[in-house]
Design an enzyme around this catalytic site. Sequence first.
Site, PDB file in Angstrom:
ATOM      1  N   GLU A   1       9.042  -2.362 -49.547  1.00 31.88           N
ATOM      2  CA  GLU A   1      10.302  -2.357 -50.101  1.00 31.88           C
ATOM      3  C   GLU A   1      10.245  -4.167 -50.520  1.00 31.88           C
ATOM      4  OE1 GLU A   1      12.995   0.559 -47.720  1.00 31.88           O
ATOM      5  OE2 GLU A   1      13.354  -1.569 -47.208  1.00 31.88           O
TER       6      GLU A   1
ATOM      7  N   GLU B   1       2.315 -10.475 -42.853  1.00 32.04           N
ATOM      8  CA  GLU B   1       2.157 -11.914 -42.611  1.00 32.04           C
ATOM      9  C   GLU B   1       1.383 -12.433 -43.814  1.00 32.04           C
ATOM     10  OE1 GLU B   1       1.637 -15.300 -41.895  1.00 32.04           O
ATOM     11  OE2 GLU B   1       2.844 -14.597 -40.160  1.00 32.04           O
TER      12      GLU B   1
ATOM     13  N   CYS C   1      18.095  -9.037 -41.489  1.00 32.19           N
ATOM     14  CA  CYS C   1      16.784  -9.384 -40.874  1.00 32.19           C
ATOM     15  C   CYS C   1      16.148  -8.632 -39.941  1.00 32.19           C
ATOM     16  CB  CYS C   1      17.408 -10.858 -40.277  1.00 32.19           C
ATOM     17  SG  CYS C   1      15.820 -11.561 -39.230  1.00 32.19           S
TER      18      CYS C   1
END
Length: 376
Positions: free
Chosen positions: A98, A174, A349
Amino acid sequence: MSSRKRKLEQNSIWDRTKVENLFSKNEIKSIHIDKLYKYLVRNVKQKSWANMKDYPKAAMKLLNENFEFCTSKVLGAQEAEDGTTKLLVELQDGSQIEEVIMYYDTRNNEKGTGRRRATLCVSCQIGCQMACTFCATGTMGLKGSLTEGEIIEQFVHALDIADISNIVFMGMGEPLNNYNNVKAALKMLTDSRFFALQNSHITLSTVGVIPRIMTFAEDFPKCNLALSLHAPNQELRKRIIPTAKGYKLDKLMNTIKQYQEKTKNAIFIEYLLLHKINDTEKEARELGELLKDIKCTVNLIPWNSIESPSINYKSPLHEDIIKFKEILKEYDIPSTIRQSKGNDIAGACGQLVVDQSKQGKNKKIKIVDIEDLSKK
C-alpha cells in the site's frame, strides 16, 4: 537482511540499473539513458516511450523487448474524509503493498506563507522483519524487498492522483534493510534532470539500523532522517522493539550524534505512545535526558487500534499525552502531537498490513494500514 527471493519475470523501465547494464552489454551509449528518463518524466502520464523521437533503433528495440512502463498496478483506492487517499498496489509476483497520499495545508493567508502540499508515503518491502510488537506490519513477517523500479512506480501511480512534492519512507518495511534499492530510487527521484524532488522534502524513517545510518548521511546529507525510537531506555526498547537487542540504545544514540555532526540536520524522533507502557512521567523524563543534547523534534504518536488479535496495547489518555509534551518542554525539546491522517480508511500510524493470503482480483482483500508524517 535476508528475505524470500522473489521470482520476477518483468523488468520495470524505472529500474535504471538494469537499463544501464543492458545498454552497456549491447554497446549503446549512456547518453541515451538520460534522454530516455528525461522523456519519461516529461511525459509520465503517457505511460510509454513509443513516441520518443530521434532515438537509436537498437536501443528502442532493447527497451521494447525487455521492459514494461510499470510492472505493478493499482487494484483500488480509498479516500478518507480528510482527503487522504490509500492505494492498494499489486506487484508482478502477486504480492501487494500500500501507498498513501496525505494532504497538508500550512498556508497563512495573513502572512502569505505556507502551502498546500501532497505527501506520499511509500513502502520499500513486502512486510517487515523488524517485528515491532506495536506495529501491524510486523505481523506479516518479511515476504520480500521491492526493486528500485517498484519503489519509483509508487510515485508514478500517485502522480495520477496528485502533484506530489514530498515523500516519506514510512510505509511497509525498513528502508535501511533494502538500502541499495532505496538509494537508487532516491537518486532518480531527486535528480534535477528527472523528477527533481527537493532533498529536504524526502524523509527516511528507520528503527535504527546502525551500520546504514552513516551511509545514508554520506549519500543523502540533505535528506531528512526520522528515528523510530519509541522508548527512552534499552530494556523497554527491547521489550517493544525486538531488533533493539542487536542495535543497543547507547550505540544508536552515538550514531545519531555522528549523523547530526555530519549533516547538520535536525532529527525527527518518532515516539509511539502506548498506555502505561512508555507514556508515563518516568519515561518522559528519561526521554528528556536522552535527547537533551540532540537537535531534534519529537513526534508524539498516539497509538491506533489495529485489527490484530495479537496486539493488546491501549491508546494513551489525552491528559497523559499533554503531560508528556509538557515535560519534554522542560528539557527544551520541541515536540508535536502527530496529526493523524486517514483513520477512517485504516490509514494511520502503525496500521499498514496487507493480508497476502487473500490476494487475487476476485477475492475480497482485508487491508489494515500505515504510518503517516506529522506536519513539519
